[in-house]
Design an enzyme around this catalytic site. Sequence first.
Site, short mmCIF file in Angstrom:
data_model
loop_
_atom_site.label_atom_id
_atom_site.label_comp_id
_atom_site.label_asym_id
_atom_site.label_seq_id
_atom_site.Cartn_x
_atom_site.Cartn_y
_atom_site.Cartn_z
N TYR A 87 0.80 -1.21 0.00
CA TYR A 87 0.00 0.00 0.00
C TYR A 87 0.84 1.28 0.00
O TYR A 87 0.30 2.36 -0.11
CB TYR A 87 -0.95 0.02 1.19
CG TYR A 87 -2.18 -0.84 0.99
CD1 TYR A 87 -3.16 -0.46 0.07
CD2 TYR A 87 -2.36 -2.00 1.69
CE1 TYR A 87 -4.29 -1.23 -0.12
CE2 TYR A 87 -3.49 -2.78 1.50
CZ TYR A 87 -4.45 -2.39 0.59
OH TYR A 87 -5.56 -3.15 0.40
N SER A 94 2.93 9.50 -4.88
CA SER A 94 2.46 9.94 -3.58
C SER A 94 1.92 11.36 -3.65
O SER A 94 2.56 12.26 -4.20
CB SER A 94 3.60 9.90 -2.56
OG SER A 94 3.20 10.53 -1.35
N HIS A 96 1.83 13.32 -1.32
CA HIS A 96 2.68 14.19 -0.51
C HIS A 96 3.61 15.02 -1.41
O HIS A 96 3.96 16.14 -1.06
CB HIS A 96 3.49 13.37 0.50
CG HIS A 96 2.66 12.85 1.63
ND1 HIS A 96 2.31 13.62 2.72
CD2 HIS A 96 2.09 11.63 1.84
CE1 HIS A 96 1.59 12.89 3.56
NE2 HIS A 96 1.44 11.69 3.05
N ASP A 103 -0.47 14.24 6.80
CA ASP A 103 -0.79 13.19 7.77
C ASP A 103 -0.90 13.88 9.13
O ASP A 103 -0.04 14.69 9.50
CB ASP A 103 0.30 12.12 7.81
CG ASP A 103 0.36 11.30 6.54
OD1 ASP A 103 -0.68 11.18 5.86
OD2 ASP A 103 1.44 10.77 6.22
N GLU A 152 -6.76 5.15 5.60
CA GLU A 152 -5.86 6.01 6.38
C GLU A 152 -6.66 7.18 6.94
O GLU A 152 -6.77 8.23 6.30
CB GLU A 152 -4.70 6.53 5.52
CG GLU A 152 -3.75 5.46 5.05
CD GLU A 152 -2.54 6.01 4.31
OE1 GLU A 152 -2.48 7.23 4.03
OE2 GLU A 152 -1.62 5.22 4.02
N HIS A 155 -4.84 10.71 6.94
CA HIS A 155 -4.31 11.33 5.71
C HIS A 155 -5.36 12.24 5.08
O HIS A 155 -6.36 11.77 4.56
CB HIS A 155 -3.90 10.23 4.72
CG HIS A 155 -3.34 10.73 3.43
ND1 HIS A 155 -2.00 10.69 3.14
CD2 HIS A 155 -3.93 11.27 2.34
CE1 HIS A 155 -1.80 11.19 1.92
NE2 HIS A 155 -2.97 11.55 1.42
#
Length: 180
Positions: A87, A94, A96, A103, A152, A155
């Site tokens: 994952y 990503s 990010h 996060d 998540e 996130h």
Amino acid sequence: MRSSYVQLVGRGHPLDPGYIPEDLTEPKIPFCAPPEDPKRLLRLRAARAAERLFERAAQAGLCLYGVSGYRSYARQAEIYGQSSSGYVAPPGCSEHQLGLALDVSCPKLGFELVPAFAEMEEGKFLERFGPMYGFILRYPKGKEKITGYAWEPWHIRYVTKTLALYLSLTGLTLDEYHSL
């Protein structure tokens, strides 16, 4: 399109290895990362929205902390190489790297990124109020096959207030929105 707040990023929609957002800034929110750490950065608009969201949480007596914001292609490659989980996003895949993902955790959990965050008042607050500031829970429970990533609850992703409210009201993921 690379600067779009609603851009879809993932295994089927990678970013260029050299992509670095031009407007990265450090939001004035509590972080459990040391000063000058790049993971304290977000794009300007997302940073200002995070400040307002965290301020609202503080007014409600809750203590949110940023754990990880911006992540370079190279840093994602390191994380991906060290992970045995299917994952973890490959480098370039990503959110990010966009500078729009954050996060979030809290002191009660020792700043860990764990599913138990969803049951904490802080996690419930993030899910309920995040859209009012332009953030969605990017990888919701029960949508793993659609997003390609595990649930998540920590996130969040900045997508603008209008889109965040729309996705929240319809229950759609960003992936489903892009396939409309």
